[in-house]
Structures are given as C-alpha cells and as structure tokens.
Design a protein around this motif. Structure first.
Motif, PDB file in Angstrom:
ATOM      1  N   LEU A 287       1.146  -1.166  -0.105  1.00  0.00           N
ATOM      2  CA  LEU A 287      -0.013   0.001   0.286  1.00  0.00           C
ATOM      3  C   LEU A 287       0.874   1.582  -0.174  1.00  0.00           C
ATOM      4  CD1 LEU A 287      -2.307  -0.461   2.730  1.00  0.00           C
ATOM      5  CD2 LEU A 287      -3.339  -0.387   0.205  1.00  0.00           C
ATOM      6  N   PRO A 288       0.404   1.966  -1.173  1.00  0.00           N
ATOM      7  CA  PRO A 288       1.299   3.304  -0.696  1.00  0.00           C
ATOM      8  C   PRO A 288       1.485   4.126   0.715  1.00  0.00           C
ATOM      9  CG  PRO A 288      -0.401   3.225  -2.397  1.00  0.00           C
ATOM     10  CD  PRO A 288      -0.497   2.459  -1.411  1.00  0.00           C
ATOM     11  N   ARG A 289       2.714   4.766   0.941  1.00  0.00           N
ATOM     12  CA  ARG A 289       2.627   5.057   2.226  1.00  0.00           C
ATOM     13  C   ARG A 289       1.892   6.871   2.589  1.00  0.00           C
ATOM     14  NH1 ARG A 289       6.725   5.645   6.143  1.00  0.00           N
ATOM     15  NH2 ARG A 289       6.051   7.144   7.706  1.00  0.00           N
ATOM     16  N   ASP A 290       1.277   6.902   1.321  1.00  0.00           N
ATOM     17  CA  ASP A 290       0.575   7.998   1.892  1.00  0.00           C
ATOM     18  C   ASP A 290      -1.200   8.006   1.653  1.00  0.00           C
ATOM     19  OD1 ASP A 290       0.332   7.192  -0.994  1.00  0.00           O
ATOM     20  OD2 ASP A 290      -0.431   9.810  -1.491  1.00  0.00           O
ATOM     21  N   VAL A 291      -1.611   6.249   1.473  1.00  0.00           N
ATOM     22  CA  VAL A 291      -2.710   6.498   1.934  1.00  0.00           C
ATOM     23  C   VAL A 291      -1.947   5.756   3.247  1.00  0.00           C
ATOM     24  CG1 VAL A 291      -3.921   3.659   1.897  1.00  0.00           C
ATOM     25  CG2 VAL A 291      -2.852   4.725  -0.200  1.00  0.00           C
ATOM     26  N   LEU A 292      -1.311   4.947   3.663  1.00  0.00           N
ATOM     27  CA  LEU A 292      -0.524   4.226   5.207  1.00  0.00           C
ATOM     28  C   LEU A 292      -1.059   5.344   6.309  1.00  0.00           C
ATOM     29  CD1 LEU A 292       1.138   1.984   5.002  1.00  0.00           C
ATOM     30  CD2 LEU A 292      -0.835   1.238   5.774  1.00  0.00           C
ATOM     31  N   ASP A 293       0.192   6.586   5.968  1.00  0.00           N
ATOM     32  CA  ASP A 293       0.432   7.791   6.710  1.00  0.00           C
ATOM     33  C   ASP A 293      -1.520   8.917   6.666  1.00  0.00           C
ATOM     34  OD1 ASP A 293       2.676   7.240   7.150  1.00  0.00           O
ATOM     35  OD2 ASP A 293       3.233   9.479   5.327  1.00  0.00           O
ATOM     36  N   ALA A 294      -2.317   8.561   5.739  1.00  0.00           N
ATOM     37  CA  ALA A 294      -3.330   9.633   6.353  1.00  0.00           C
ATOM     38  C   ALA A 294      -4.430   8.489   6.554  1.00  0.00           C
ATOM     39  CB  ALA A 294      -3.996   9.127   4.187  1.00  0.00           C
ATOM     40  N   ALA A 295      -4.186   7.059   6.640  1.00  0.00           N
ATOM     41  CA  ALA A 295      -5.402   6.262   7.770  1.00  0.00           C
ATOM     42  C   ALA A 295      -5.004   6.016   8.828  1.00  0.00           C
ATOM     43  CB  ALA A 295      -4.782   5.188   6.878  1.00  0.00           C
ATOM     44  N   TYR A 296      -3.597   6.106   9.476  1.00  0.00           N
ATOM     45  CA  TYR A 296      -3.144   6.252  10.756  1.00  0.00           C
ATOM     46  C   TYR A 296      -3.635   7.537  10.834  1.00  0.00           C
ATOM     47  CZ  TYR A 296      -0.214   5.699  14.084  1.00  0.00           C
ATOM     48  OH  TYR A 296       0.664   5.401  15.838  1.00  0.00           O
ATOM     49  N   THR A 297      -4.064   8.110  10.735  1.00  0.00           N
ATOM     50  CA  THR A 297      -4.216  10.116  10.860  1.00  0.00           C
ATOM     51  C   THR A 297      -5.546   9.799  11.761  1.00  0.00           C
ATOM     52  OG1 THR A 297      -2.725  10.939  10.254  1.00  0.00           O
ATOM     53  CG2 THR A 297      -4.351  12.343  11.005  1.00  0.00           C
ATOM     54  N   GLU A 298      -6.703   9.221  10.557  1.00  0.00           N
ATOM     55  CA  GLU A 298      -7.726   9.151  10.651  1.00  0.00           C
ATOM     56  C   GLU A 298      -8.074   8.320  11.753  1.00  0.00           C
ATOM     57  OE1 GLU A 298      -9.946  11.673   9.220  1.00  0.00           O
ATOM     58  OE2 GLU A 298      -8.727  12.530   8.726  1.00  0.00           O
ATOM     59  N   SER A 299      -7.230   6.988  11.617  1.00  0.00           N
ATOM     60  CA  SER A 299      -7.663   6.331  12.808  1.00  0.00           C
ATOM     61  C   SER A 299      -7.662   6.917  13.935  1.00  0.00           C
ATOM     62  CB  SER A 299      -7.040   4.938  12.791  1.00  0.00           C
ATOM     63  OG  SER A 299      -6.961   4.419  11.465  1.00  0.00           O
ATOM     64  N   PHE A 300      -6.864   7.101  14.566  1.00  0.00           N
ATOM     65  CA  PHE A 300      -6.992   7.947  15.842  1.00  0.00           C
ATOM     66  C   PHE A 300      -7.330   9.077  15.843  1.00  0.00           C
ATOM     67  CE2 PHE A 300      -2.875   5.389  15.002  1.00  0.00           C
ATOM     68  CZ  PHE A 300      -3.657   4.614  17.021  1.00  0.00           C
ATOM     69  N   LYS A 301      -7.719   9.780  15.146  1.00  0.00           N
ATOM     70  CA  LYS A 301      -9.102  10.996  15.208  1.00  0.00           C
ATOM     71  C   LYS A 301     -10.016  10.366  15.506  1.00  0.00           C
ATOM     72  CE  LYS A 301      -7.374  14.817  12.269  1.00  0.00           C
ATOM     73  NZ  LYS A 301      -7.574  15.153  10.783  1.00  0.00           N
ATOM     74  N   LEU A 302     -10.197   8.812  14.844  1.00  0.00           N
ATOM     75  CA  LEU A 302     -11.845   8.993  15.057  1.00  0.00           C
ATOM     76  C   LEU A 302     -11.764   7.718  16.505  1.00  0.00           C
ATOM     77  CD1 LEU A 302     -14.338   7.250  14.334  1.00  0.00           C
ATOM     78  CD2 LEU A 302     -12.991   5.395  13.500  1.00  0.00           C
ATOM     79  N   TYR A 303     -10.608   7.597  17.075  1.00  0.00           N
ATOM     80  CA  TYR A 303     -10.702   7.060  18.451  1.00  0.00           C
ATOM     81  C   TYR A 303     -10.435   7.952  19.309  1.00  0.00           C
ATOM     82  CZ  TYR A 303      -8.654   3.302  15.842  1.00  0.00           C
ATOM     83  OH  TYR A 303      -7.871   2.414  15.059  1.00  0.00           O
ATOM     84  N   ASP A 304      -9.947   9.145  19.676  1.00  0.00           N
ATOM     85  CA  ASP A 304     -10.302  10.591  20.079  1.00  0.00           C
ATOM     86  C   ASP A 304     -11.814  11.148  19.961  1.00  0.00           C
ATOM     87  OD1 ASP A 304      -7.731   9.582  21.012  1.00  0.00           O
ATOM     88  OD2 ASP A 304      -7.254  11.243  19.859  1.00  0.00           O
TER      89      ASP A 304
END
Length: 363
Positions: A300-317
């Motif tokens: 998976l492209p790095r920008d996909v992983l980076d964007a998903a990581y940011t959105e994941s922890f926003k959602l958890y908060d």
C-alpha cells in the motif's frame, strides 16, 4: 497418553487454569449445544476453529458436552450469529466482534482496530493484560460471554481491480471492508461495503464492488478473488492480528457445571492457537501459488498508510469523548499497546528486520 488427559492435567495455552482430571470427571450431565458460525464451511481454517472447539470439548468431557457446528446461512445469516446467541436461537456463535460495530463500535476493539496489535500482542492483552475481562463486561450488555477463538495473523490489504499508486486512486472506490476500518477508509475516500464472506466473490465479479479484503493468501485463493482482481495489496493496516471470538449465551454458560466451564475455556484456547498456526503454514504455499497465477503483489502506498493512521486515531479520540463503553476498553488498550510496542521494538523488531533482510538478499 490420551489427548484428553494431557489437556486436562496440563492446561492449554497461556491462560487456562490447570484442569485436574477429577474436576472434569465429577458432574457430567449430557449437554448438547448448537453453534452458529459466521463462516462458510469451504473456508476450512477459519470455520474449522469451531470444529476444533467441538472435538476438543467432547474429548475433555468423554462426549458428554457436545457442540454441533452450523455454517453461515444454515441456521442464521453469517452476520447475525451474535444475535442468535444473544436471543437463545443457539447457545454459541463463532464470529468476529467487529462485524457488529453497527450496534456499538466498541465491538471492534475485541477483534481488531486499525493500527492495533499483532497476533501475539493481541493474545497477551486478552489473556493476561485484562482485555478479555473488560470485553466481557461489555459483552454482558448483549447477553453473551466471549472467549478468543482464533487469529489469522496480520492480514493482506486486499484485492483491487486497478492499481493503487497513491491516495488519490482511492477516491470513490467501492470496497468490501469490515468493522471500524470501514469508517476509517471512508475518511480517505473509499466507499465501504460490509458483505459476508460467502457473498464477496459475486459482488466483485459483477462490479458491485471495486475491491475487497478478506483474510490472506490461503482463504483468498479458495474464494477465487484472483480471477477477477489481479492487484493484491499488503498489509491490512486494519487487521494486524484479528481475534475471532466464541460468544456463548450468558444464561446458558452460567448454568454450566464448573468442570464444564473449565473444559470449555480450555477448548477455546486450543482453537485459538491452532487457527493461527494453521494460517502461518497454509499461507506459505498459497502466496506462491497466487503469484504463479499472475497475481501482482503491491505494498500500500505510504500516503495511504499515513492518511489512514491520522484518521484512525482522530476517530478513536472522538469515540472516547462520546461513547463510555469505548472509552472503558480503549484507554487501557491504548496503554497496553504503547508499552507492548516499546518492548517489541527492542528485540522482536530488530531480530525480524535483520534476518528477513538477510534472507531477501539470498544469504
């Protein structure tokens, strides 16, 4: 030594209390339960976890406590296994908790959430890090008691009709993806679809979806996804080590004799650890077979992983601020994750990185 006696006297896996043979032999009523699986019988490894439970439990109780396993759709649809156990249609379910995030997103923490724990860390958290105790407080709201019942190891990121070169290629893409991961990928442009395992192939073939994730090479080859989508991505950042659960009707479970409860707990552990070991063996040959059929492996492209990581922890908060059930489990889970990651970076990661690099270099 008989297998039953060995398990009874030695205990099973990491967490089972020692099961002295006399304790199991005392009170032996005839008990027959039914179990609804969320999986088709053709997926022998993940479905087979319930068969392992059934056989082991029968062995431990001299055939007195039996569980009959029914595949997805035979008694109830696969995504209604929890409901069937909750309302007493069956006494047990074999399913993945994140299938039920529509009821409460907290279900996902019990199985896997994006950028979570790997299989070893998941088992450590569930058995000895307080995870299963916290989950059962939550599961009680739905009239069930849960035990880990399998793990696939880190999954593949899925099958795509077209190559994904960057985050922009995901915009508007319709993808079968389960659990809380659907909410995360939605934030980065994907249109998530939740579809039971047996229904994925026809949806991909007809073009109802553009991509799908399922498990990994062994199951995915069985389901034939390579015939309609050639690009196979890795890793599934949403499933670093997903747990499959046995969910038992709470009233029926609590009515069991103590010896049967211990036997049931031991049998779930056999199924849990056996499934992971089977996948680790079967995926070796399957990934080679798929590549031989022309499948194109892609990270998976790095920008996909980076964007998903940011959105994941926003959602958890966001969920911690709005959902008390989520917060009660997520906060201690997050603490465990941080501490486990610190430790795994010391020895596990450095060892793995070195030896894999040497092997890849042909040494």
């Amino acid at each position: 030594m008989k297998r039953r006696n060995f398990i009874a006297t030695a205990g099973v896996g990491l967490a089972a209390a020692p099961l002295a043979a006399p304790a199991i032999a005392q009170d032996k009523p005839e008990i027959k339960w039914r179990l609804a699986s969320s999986f088709p019988k053709s997926l022998d490894t993940i479905y087979g976890g319930a068969d392992v439970l059934s056989k082991t439990l029968s062995d431990l109780t001299d055939g007195k406590f039996q569980i009959q396993v029914f595949p997805s759709g035979e008694l109830v649809p696969g995504l209604q296994a929890l409901d069937a156990a909750q309302n007493g249609t069956v006494e047990a379910a074999h399913t993945v908790a994140y299938y039920y995030v529509g009821k409460d997103p907290t279900f996902a923490i019990g199985s896997s959430i994006p950028f979570g724990l790997n299989a070893r860390q998941q088992n450590a958290w569930l058995y000895h890090g307080g995870g299963n105790d916290l989950l059962n407080i939550f599961f009680a709201n739905y009239g069930v008691v849960g035990f880990p019942g399998g793990n696939t190891g880190t999954q593949m990121g899925g099958w795509f009709r077209n190559e994904v070169k960057s985050l922009a290629d995901l915009k508007g893409l319709k993808m079968r993806i389960a659990g809380l991961a659907g909410r995360v990928v939605e934030k980065i442009g994907v249109v998530p679809q939740q579809i039971a395992g047996g229904d994925i192939y026809p949806a991909l073939e007809r073009g109802t979806i553009d991509a799908t994730e399922w498990v990994g090479p062994y199951d995915d080859e069985k389901l034939g996804f390579y015939q309609v989508a050639k690009f196979y991505y890795y890793p599934a950042f949403w499933e670093g080590g997903p747990t499959v659960h046995f969910l038992f009707n709470k009233e029926k479970y609590e009515a069991l004799p103590d010896g049967y409860k211990k036997a049931l707990a031991a049998a779930t552990e056999v199924a849990n650890f056996n499934m992971l070991a089977l996948y680790d063996v079967k995926n070796i040959a399957a990934i080679r077979s798929l590549v031989g059929k022309g499948v194109q492996l892609r990270p998976l492209p790095r920008d996909v992983l980076d964007a998903a990581y940011t959105e994941s922890f926003k959602l958890y908060d966001e969920l911690s601020a709005s959902n008390a059930n989520w917060k009660a489990i997520y906060e201690p889970w997050k603490k465990f994750r941080g501490e486990a990651y610190q430790w795994f970076r010391v020895a596990e990661y450095t060892y793995d990185s070195y030896v894999y690099a040497q092997q890849a270099a042909g040494k």
